[in-house]
Write a protein that holds these residues in place. Structure first.
Motif, PDB file in Angstrom:
ATOM      1  N   THR A   3       0.828  -1.207   0.000  1.00  0.00           N
ATOM      2  CA  THR A   3       0.000   0.000   0.000  1.00  0.00           C
ATOM      3  C   THR A   3       0.860   1.254   0.000  1.00  0.00           C
ATOM      4  OG1 THR A   3      -1.712  -1.193   1.231  1.00  0.00           O
ATOM      5  CG2 THR A   3      -1.841   1.207   1.210  1.00  0.00           C
ATOM      6  N   PHE A   4       1.924   1.233   0.817  1.00  0.00           N
ATOM      7  CA  PHE A   4       2.836   2.382   0.860  1.00  0.00           C
ATOM      8  C   PHE A   4       3.467   2.625  -0.508  1.00  0.00           C
ATOM      9  CE2 PHE A   4       7.378   3.431   1.076  1.00  0.00           C
ATOM     10  CZ  PHE A   4       7.293   4.735   1.507  1.00  0.00           C
ATOM     11  N   TRP A   5       3.953   1.550  -1.156  1.00  0.00           N
ATOM     12  CA  TRP A   5       4.618   1.705  -2.447  1.00  0.00           C
ATOM     13  C   TRP A   5       3.649   2.214  -3.510  1.00  0.00           C
ATOM     14  CZ3 TRP A   5       8.988   2.726  -4.373  1.00  0.00           C
ATOM     15  CH2 TRP A   5       9.282   2.459  -5.715  1.00  0.00           C
ATOM     16  N   HIS A   6       2.408   1.746  -3.465  1.00  0.00           N
ATOM     17  CA  HIS A   6       1.410   2.217  -4.423  1.00  0.00           C
ATOM     18  C   HIS A   6       1.138   3.706  -4.217  1.00  0.00           C
ATOM     19  CE1 HIS A   6      -2.086   2.232  -7.044  1.00  0.00           C
ATOM     20  NE2 HIS A   6      -2.792   2.772  -6.061  1.00  0.00           N
ATOM     21  N   ARG A   7       1.013   4.121  -2.960  1.00  0.00           N
ATOM     22  CA  ARG A   7       0.791   5.546  -2.693  1.00  0.00           C
ATOM     23  C   ARG A   7       1.995   6.380  -3.112  1.00  0.00           C
ATOM     24  NH1 ARG A   7      -1.550   4.848   3.461  1.00  0.00           N
ATOM     25  NH2 ARG A   7      -3.662   4.167   2.926  1.00  0.00           N
ATOM     26  N   PHE A   8       3.193   5.844  -2.870  1.00  0.00           N
ATOM     27  CA  PHE A   8       4.399   6.596  -3.218  1.00  0.00           C
ATOM     28  C   PHE A   8       4.511   6.774  -4.734  1.00  0.00           C
ATOM     29  CE2 PHE A   8       8.943   6.865  -4.219  1.00  0.00           C
ATOM     30  CZ  PHE A   8       9.301   7.972  -3.453  1.00  0.00           C
ATOM     31  N   HIS A  11       2.704   9.628  -6.195  1.00  0.00           N
ATOM     32  CA  HIS A  11       3.338  10.936  -5.980  1.00  0.00           C
ATOM     33  C   HIS A  11       4.438  11.078  -7.041  1.00  0.00           C
ATOM     34  CE1 HIS A  11       5.504  14.237  -4.051  1.00  0.00           C
ATOM     35  NE2 HIS A  11       4.462  14.403  -3.249  1.00  0.00           N
ATOM     36  N   LYS A  12       4.090  11.636  -8.190  1.00  0.00           N
ATOM     37  CA  LYS A  12       4.964  11.623  -9.356  1.00  0.00           C
ATOM     38  C   LYS A  12       6.308  12.289  -9.085  1.00  0.00           C
ATOM     39  CE  LYS A  12       2.078   9.458 -11.957  1.00  0.00           C
ATOM     40  NZ  LYS A  12       2.369   8.049 -12.338  1.00  0.00           N
ATOM     41  N   LYS A  13       6.297  13.459  -8.441  1.00  0.00           N
ATOM     42  CA  LYS A  13       7.551  14.165  -8.210  1.00  0.00           C
ATOM     43  C   LYS A  13       8.472  13.348  -7.302  1.00  0.00           C
ATOM     44  CE  LYS A  13       5.594  17.906  -6.715  1.00  0.00           C
ATOM     45  NZ  LYS A  13       5.436  19.273  -6.172  1.00  0.00           N
ATOM     46  N   GLY A  14       7.911  12.770  -6.251  1.00  0.00           N
ATOM     47  CA  GLY A  14       8.725  11.978  -5.348  1.00  0.00           C
ATOM     48  C   GLY A  14       9.252  10.715  -6.003  1.00  0.00           C
ATOM     49  N   PHE A  15       8.422  10.066  -6.825  1.00  0.00           N
ATOM     50  CA  PHE A  15       8.830   8.818  -7.471  1.00  0.00           C
ATOM     51  C   PHE A  15       9.961   9.061  -8.471  1.00  0.00           C
ATOM     52  CE2 PHE A  15       8.349   5.833 -11.059  1.00  0.00           C
ATOM     53  CZ  PHE A  15       8.605   4.649 -10.392  1.00  0.00           C
ATOM     54  N   TRP A  16       9.809  10.074  -9.322  1.00  0.00           N
ATOM     55  CA  TRP A  16      10.849  10.336 -10.310  1.00  0.00           C
ATOM     56  C   TRP A  16      12.103  10.897  -9.655  1.00  0.00           C
ATOM     57  CZ3 TRP A  16      10.813   7.994 -14.629  1.00  0.00           C
ATOM     58  CH2 TRP A  16       9.608   7.670 -15.253  1.00  0.00           C
ATOM     59  N   THR A 318      14.637  16.224  -0.952  1.00  0.00           N
ATOM     60  CA  THR A 318      13.432  16.871  -0.417  1.00  0.00           C
ATOM     61  C   THR A 318      12.174  16.339  -1.095  1.00  0.00           C
ATOM     62  OG1 THR A 318      14.679  18.886   0.087  1.00  0.00           O
ATOM     63  CG2 THR A 318      12.285  19.072  -0.047  1.00  0.00           C
ATOM     64  N   LEU A 319      12.204  16.182  -2.413  1.00  0.00           N
ATOM     65  CA  LEU A 319      11.044  15.649  -3.131  1.00  0.00           C
ATOM     66  C   LEU A 319      10.749  14.211  -2.718  1.00  0.00           C
ATOM     67  CD1 LEU A 319      11.665  17.074  -6.720  1.00  0.00           C
ATOM     68  CD2 LEU A 319      10.007  17.861  -5.021  1.00  0.00           C
ATOM     69  N   VAL A 320      11.806  13.412  -2.525  1.00  0.00           N
ATOM     70  CA  VAL A 320      11.599  12.048  -2.040  1.00  0.00           C
ATOM     71  C   VAL A 320      10.984  12.070  -0.642  1.00  0.00           C
ATOM     72  CG1 VAL A 320      12.767   9.912  -1.352  1.00  0.00           C
ATOM     73  CG2 VAL A 320      13.433  11.068  -3.449  1.00  0.00           C
ATOM     74  N   ALA A 327       2.938   9.331   1.428  1.00  0.00           N
ATOM     75  CA  ALA A 327       2.583   7.905   1.319  1.00  0.00           C
ATOM     76  C   ALA A 327       2.329   7.297   2.696  1.00  0.00           C
ATOM     77  CB  ALA A 327       3.708   7.146   0.626  1.00  0.00           C
ATOM     78  N   LEU A 328       3.070   7.742   3.712  1.00  0.00           N
ATOM     79  CA  LEU A 328       2.887   7.202   5.059  1.00  0.00           C
ATOM     80  C   LEU A 328       1.648   7.800   5.726  1.00  0.00           C
ATOM     81  CD1 LEU A 328       6.562   7.214   6.375  1.00  0.00           C
ATOM     82  CD2 LEU A 328       5.190   5.220   5.788  1.00  0.00           C
ATOM     83  N   ASP A 329       1.347   9.045   5.390  1.00  0.00           N
ATOM     84  CA  ASP A 329       0.204   9.714   6.022  1.00  0.00           C
ATOM     85  C   ASP A 329      -0.614  10.400   4.935  1.00  0.00           C
ATOM     86  OD1 ASP A 329      -1.598  10.842   7.711  1.00  0.00           O
ATOM     87  OD2 ASP A 329      -0.156  12.059   8.824  1.00  0.00           O
ATOM     88  N   PRO A 330      -1.510   9.672   4.259  1.00  0.00           N
ATOM     89  CA  PRO A 330      -2.268  10.250   3.139  1.00  0.00           C
ATOM     90  C   PRO A 330      -3.103  11.461   3.532  1.00  0.00           C
ATOM     91  CG  PRO A 330      -2.519   7.867   3.219  1.00  0.00           C
ATOM     92  CD  PRO A 330      -1.862   8.261   4.495  1.00  0.00           C
TER      93      PRO A 330
END
Length: 334
Positions: A3-8, A11-16, A318-320, A327-330
């Motif tokens: 679930t965490f990985w899916h939420r992360f 978050h496009k900016k954090g993922f890229w 910072t973006l990560v 992702a931890l706290d939607p």
């Protein structure tokens, strides 16, 4: 975790930013194999040699002294011709420590041989920037790991026991928080021999307060919940109650601080090296390059490339961190 990985990933900016950061870390941590003045492999009549892994004195190849072989010297090229040698070189044949012999004044501007120029001692800026970035990333990661562990431990004990222990400990934490971190690091570095390990340990001692505060608040809230009271009634010890029941549910806020602790560590090491009280002289560092830029204002490449690299690393981390937090706290997502 799924679930965490899916939420992360949403978050496009954090993922890229994480993808780019992984590429940067992979490139810097493998720098010994692609940015070095030592061959990866030597095949000749005398055998097989791996200079990038082992130290070989001159006496292994020719008559000489018990010093490390200079693989870029003409004598080594002559040895290869005489012994039918073949060499596998790194992609970029420059070391961050090698002082180049040149008739050009130093620091020299970027050219075909040195894409980012050389510093005031004639060392390749690109090689020193790559190795310096690796040092900063290692320092930031270890500071964040140690600071997070220390903050989780102190915050958990404060929040679980509460009462006078929490009151007195919180006063000590507030006093500790009032100490100027950078000046304390400068004072300690002036008394002790500066090394990466020493600076990491000292910085971690000052870099845990945000994790401790978040963990303490979660434990104060959780210690009165039914599942914790039930564990105590069933005879669970304090350690088991903290470790098995409360901590897994109370670390979300604390762990979300991890990327920002990495940034704080990188910025602190860069500041110390810039002031000349960080790592020992000669160690590749972004702060050391910026300090050279201050002393050589006519050589803007000494400051431009390290500054861009530092800004890029801090922005990526910072973006990560924002992606991990959301992702931890939607509920906190914008």
């Amino acid at each position: 975790m799924n679930t965490f990985w899916h939420r992360f990933k949403t978050h496009k900016k954090g993922f890229w930013a994480l993808c780019v950061l992984i590429v940067v870390m992979g490139g810097t941590f493998s720098a010994n194999f692609w940015a070095n003045d030592k061959p990866l492999l030597i095949l000749c009549d005398r055998g097989v040699f791996f200079p990038v892994f082992r130290y070989y004195p001159e006496t292994c190849f020719m008559k000489g002294e018990d010093l490390e072989m200079d693989y870029l010297a003409p004598e080594f090229s002559a040895f290869l011709k005489q012994n039918h040698g073949r060499v596998l070189w790194p992609l970029y044949r420059h070391s961050p420590y090698r002082i180049l012999e040149s008739h050009k004044p130093v620091p020299s501007a970027p050219c075909e041989l040195h894409p980012l120029g050389t510093d005031e001692q004639g060392r390749d800026v690109l090689a020193r920037l790559v190795y310096g970035t690796r040092t900063c990333l290692m320092f930031g990661l270890w500071v964040a790991i140690l600071g997070t562990l220390l903050g989780l431990m102190i915050g958990a004990l404060q929040g679980y026991w509460g009462g006078r222990f929490d009151l007195y400990t919180q006063r000590l934490v507030e006093i500790w928080a009032g100490l100027p971190v950078l000046f304390m690091l400068m004072i300690i570095a002036s008394f002790l021999t500066p090394s990466l390990e020493m600076l990491t340990l000292v910085m971690a001692l000052f870099n845990w307060r945000s994790v401790s505060a978040a963990t303490r608040a979660e434990f104060l809230k959780a210690r009165g919940l039914p599942y914790v009271l039930s564990a105590k009634v069933l005879g669970a010890t304090d350690f088991r109650t903290i470790w098995r029941h409360i901590l897994p549910n109370a670390t979300v806020t604390g762990i979300s601080q991890f990327p920002f602790l990495v940034n704080a560590g990188i910025a602190s090491l860069t500041s110390l090296d810039f002031l000349g009280v960080g790592l020992k002289v000669g160690t590749p560092s972004i702060g050391e390059l910026l300090q050279q830029a201050k002393s050589n204002l006519y050589a803007p490449w000494l400051g431009l490339y390290p500054l861009c690299t530092l800004a890029t690393i801090l922005i990526l981390v910072t973006l990560v961190g924002e992606g991990v937090r959301d992702a931890l706290d939607p509920g906190r997502s914008s």
